[in-house]
Design a protein around this motif. Structure first.
Motif, mmCIF file in Angstrom:
data_model
loop_
_atom_site.group_PDB
_atom_site.id
_atom_site.type_symbol
_atom_site.label_atom_id
_atom_site.label_comp_id
_atom_site.label_asym_id
_atom_site.label_seq_id
_atom_site.Cartn_x
_atom_site.Cartn_y
_atom_site.Cartn_z
ATOM 1 N N ASN A 199 0.802 -1.224 0.000
ATOM 2 C CA ASN A 199 0.000 0.000 0.000
ATOM 3 C C ASN A 199 0.835 1.273 0.000
ATOM 4 O O ASN A 199 0.308 2.337 -0.342
ATOM 5 C CB ASN A 199 -0.919 0.014 1.231
ATOM 6 N N ASP A 200 2.100 1.193 0.410
ATOM 7 C CA ASP A 200 2.960 2.371 0.486
ATOM 8 C C ASP A 200 4.209 2.153 -0.363
ATOM 9 O O ASP A 200 4.672 1.021 -0.531
ATOM 10 C CB ASP A 200 3.353 2.669 1.933
ATOM 11 N N GLU A 201 4.762 3.250 -0.849
ATOM 12 C CA GLU A 201 5.957 3.158 -1.692
ATOM 13 C C GLU A 201 7.236 3.018 -0.878
ATOM 14 O O GLU A 201 8.276 2.681 -1.431
ATOM 15 C CB GLU A 201 6.050 4.398 -2.591
ATOM 16 N N LYS A 249 1.362 -7.251 -7.022
ATOM 17 C CA LYS A 249 0.739 -8.506 -7.433
ATOM 18 C C LYS A 249 1.765 -9.556 -7.850
ATOM 19 O O LYS A 249 1.431 -10.743 -7.923
ATOM 20 C CB LYS A 249 -0.226 -8.242 -8.585
ATOM 21 N N LYS A 250 2.990 -9.125 -8.125
ATOM 22 C CA LYS A 250 4.044 -10.057 -8.522
ATOM 23 C C LYS A 250 5.151 -10.109 -7.469
ATOM 24 O O LYS A 250 6.320 -10.285 -7.798
ATOM 25 C CB LYS A 250 4.628 -9.643 -9.868
ATOM 26 N N ARG A 251 4.762 -9.943 -6.220
ATOM 27 C CA ARG A 251 5.725 -10.007 -5.129
ATOM 28 C C ARG A 251 6.295 -11.411 -5.024
ATOM 29 O O ARG A 251 5.634 -12.401 -5.359
ATOM 30 C CB ARG A 251 5.071 -9.611 -3.815
ATOM 31 N N PRO A 252 7.516 -11.560 -4.549
ATOM 32 C CA PRO A 252 8.119 -12.905 -4.469
ATOM 33 C C PRO A 252 7.432 -13.755 -3.409
ATOM 34 O O PRO A 252 6.820 -13.249 -2.456
ATOM 35 C CB PRO A 252 9.577 -12.607 -4.092
ATOM 36 N N VAL A 253 7.541 -15.063 -3.584
ATOM 37 C CA VAL A 253 6.987 -16.017 -2.627
ATOM 38 C C VAL A 253 7.953 -16.136 -1.449
ATOM 39 O O VAL A 253 9.113 -16.509 -1.630
ATOM 40 C CB VAL A 253 6.765 -17.386 -3.292
ATOM 41 N N ILE A 254 7.475 -15.793 -0.254
ATOM 42 C CA ILE A 254 8.312 -15.834 0.949
ATOM 43 C C ILE A 254 7.667 -16.808 1.933
ATOM 44 O O ILE A 254 6.709 -16.449 2.632
ATOM 45 C CB ILE A 254 8.459 -14.439 1.584
ATOM 46 N N PRO A 255 8.109 -18.049 1.991
ATOM 47 C CA PRO A 255 7.553 -18.988 2.985
ATOM 48 C C PRO A 255 7.960 -18.569 4.392
ATOM 49 O O PRO A 255 9.100 -18.182 4.639
ATOM 50 C CB PRO A 255 8.169 -20.333 2.584
ATOM 51 N N LEU A 256 7.015 -18.617 5.319
ATOM 52 C CA LEU A 256 7.250 -18.148 6.673
ATOM 53 C C LEU A 256 7.805 -19.259 7.547
ATOM 54 O O LEU A 256 7.437 -20.425 7.410
ATOM 55 C CB LEU A 256 5.954 -17.610 7.289
ATOM 56 N N MET A 257 8.692 -18.884 8.474
ATOM 57 C CA MET A 257 9.193 -19.810 9.477
ATOM 58 C C MET A 257 8.167 -19.924 10.606
ATOM 59 O O MET A 257 7.695 -18.914 11.129
ATOM 60 C CB MET A 257 10.538 -19.338 10.037
ATOM 61 N N LEU A 258 7.837 -21.148 10.982
ATOM 62 C CA LEU A 258 6.823 -21.379 12.007
ATOM 63 C C LEU A 258 7.393 -21.306 13.404
ATOM 64 O O LEU A 258 6.650 -21.115 14.357
ATOM 65 C CB LEU A 258 6.168 -22.746 11.784
#
Length: 444
Positions: A199-201, A249-258
């Motif tokens: 939402n912000d630059e 919309k084309k942001r990279p896929v960042i899997p989260l650490m649980l």
């Protein structure tokens, strides 16, 4: 007379009797005529409807249950670590504290977990006689990060655009910010930054604690791992710009650490004898270090950017330097000692009684060469950004891209013997620190 035995009437069956002649004739009705409790309708209300069976209790879905979905794949060209600023890839662990459980969850990521990171390239050696492909692959990954970063940033910002973003994302304009604490730049923090960029630059990042000892590394890792650009720096406050061609919309896929993985086992920091000294000399140096006047007292979660310069200045007159760390967690001042050992450089003598005692070494000649923590792949991008700024914005450029030494030289000249003897805090000697940080971190 024969006594006739009295004939007892038959036992009454359980249930309801339909006639009073049963006792006289001994009639036993069949089972079909005696309704059972199971067959009686259970009236629930006026209509006599059957009750609905109870629903099973709700169980929320588990984050570990993939439901047959394949493992996530990420095209980010770097190794996934818990912290990118507090872990050095060059330091080899000597053991693991627990089995190699991936902090991303079982089957959630297609990269294997080595115990310290999830590498982006497969380092398995297929042939004994083959050459190691890791160096060439790492160069390709660095080149891919550089090209992607240049594509997202686009043309350099003009001085007017830079001033607009700096003013827009100040503390008095917006409360949105990301706090970078003792763990440094963590992996899940990358996802938070991209959520702000949706939402912000730009986004404001506030750095406090252990990572601020080496702000070079913090700035570089933020730009390297996110692909953004730091357009303003004031003490520990940074403004990270996402770039002209960034597409949410084309942001990279960042899997989260649980969960936070356990730290591997590294070699001991404090050895029995210091290199080049005997056992007796080492013991005498540790005793002497506890009685050396304190150089400074570190505040909890403070801003320590001037610590390296203060230690270097102190080594010009003293061979031992003591830093008071009372109130800090043990892990914090041990990390600070490791950073001083690598950046100053110096030799760690002791961590006893919550004190950091460092020795300059026998071969100290008073001239210490600055270490450049910025990789060569980033130098052309930084030079292009700095060259695009006009001469009228030189003061702002100095805050953005200058090294810590440039911003700390003016403050180091104000550190006199009186300030050192009075154990002034680190933040009181810096001119670039904001008033809110000084009021929280300056000790009397």
């Amino acid at each position: 007379m024969l006594l006739l035995s009295r004939v007892h009437p038959p036992r009454r069956p359980r249930g309801r009797y339909f006639s009073c002649l049963l006792d006289r004739y001994g009639f036993v009705p069949p089972a079909s005529l005696s309704p059972s409790r199971e067959e009686t309708p259970q009236a629930s209300g006026a209509g006599g409807k059957k009750r609905r069976p109870k629903k099973p209790p709700y169980r929320p879905p588990s984050s570990l249950d993939r439901g047959g979905r394949p493992a996530a794949h990420s095209d980010l060209p770097f190794d996934f670590r818990f912290s990118y600023t507090e872990s050095t890839p060059g330091d080899r662990p000597i053991g693991l504290r627990e089995p190699k459980y991936s902090p991303f969850g079982p089957g959630r990521l297609d990269r294997p977990w080595t115990g310290a990171c999830a590498p982006a390239i497969d380092t398995t050696l297929r042939d004994v006689h083959a050459e190691d492909p890791a160096p060439a692959a790492e160069k390709d990954l660095e080149e891919a990060r550089r090209r992607e970063r240049e594509r997202l940033l686009g043309e350099p910002l003009t001085p007017a655009e830079r001033a607009f973003f700096v003013e827009k994302y100040q503390k008095n304009r917006t409360k949105k910010q990301i706090n970078l604490g003792r763990d440094g730049l963590t992996h899940n923090m990358l996802n938070d930054i991209h959520n702000h960029w949706k939402n912000d630059e730009a986004v404001r990042v506030k750095c406090l604690g252990v990572p601020t000892v080496d702000m070079h590394n913090v700035c570089h890792q933020l730009e390297d791992k996110t692909g953004g650009l730091i357009i303003h720096r004031h003490g520990g406050q940074l403004i990270l710009y996402r770039g002209r061609h960034y597409n949410p919309k084309k942001r990279p896929v960042i899997p989260l650490m649980l969960w936070k993985p356990a730290e591997p086992v590294y070699p001991r920091l404090i050895k029995t004898t210091i290199e080049g000294l005997t056992v007796e000399e080492t013991k005498e140096m540790r005793k002497k270090g506890l009685h050396v006047p304190v150089l400074t007292k570190l505040a909890k979660n403070g801003y320590y950017a001037s610590l390296v310069l203060m230690v270097r200045d102190a080594f010009l007159t003293d061979e031992l330097v003591r830093i008071d760390c009372k109130g800090l967690p043990k892990s914090d001042y041990r990390k600070i000692g490791v950073k001083l050992r690598d950046i100053v450089p110096c030799i760690i003598v002791s961590f006893d009684k919550e004190q950091i005692i460092v020795w300059r070494g026998k071969d100290y000649n008073g001239t210490i060469q600055e270490q450049d923590h910025t990789p060569k792949s980033f130098v052309p991008v930084l030079e292009a950004e700095s060259a695009a700024i006009d001469n009228g914005d030189q003061e702002q450029t100095l805050n953005d891209w200058s090294s810590d030494e440039c911003s700390l030289t003016s403050s180091s000249n104000e550190v006199s013997d009186d300030i050192i003897s009075n154990e002034c805090s680190l933040t009181s000697s810096s001119d670039e620190i904001s008033d809110d940080i000084i009021s929280d971190k300056c000790s009397p």
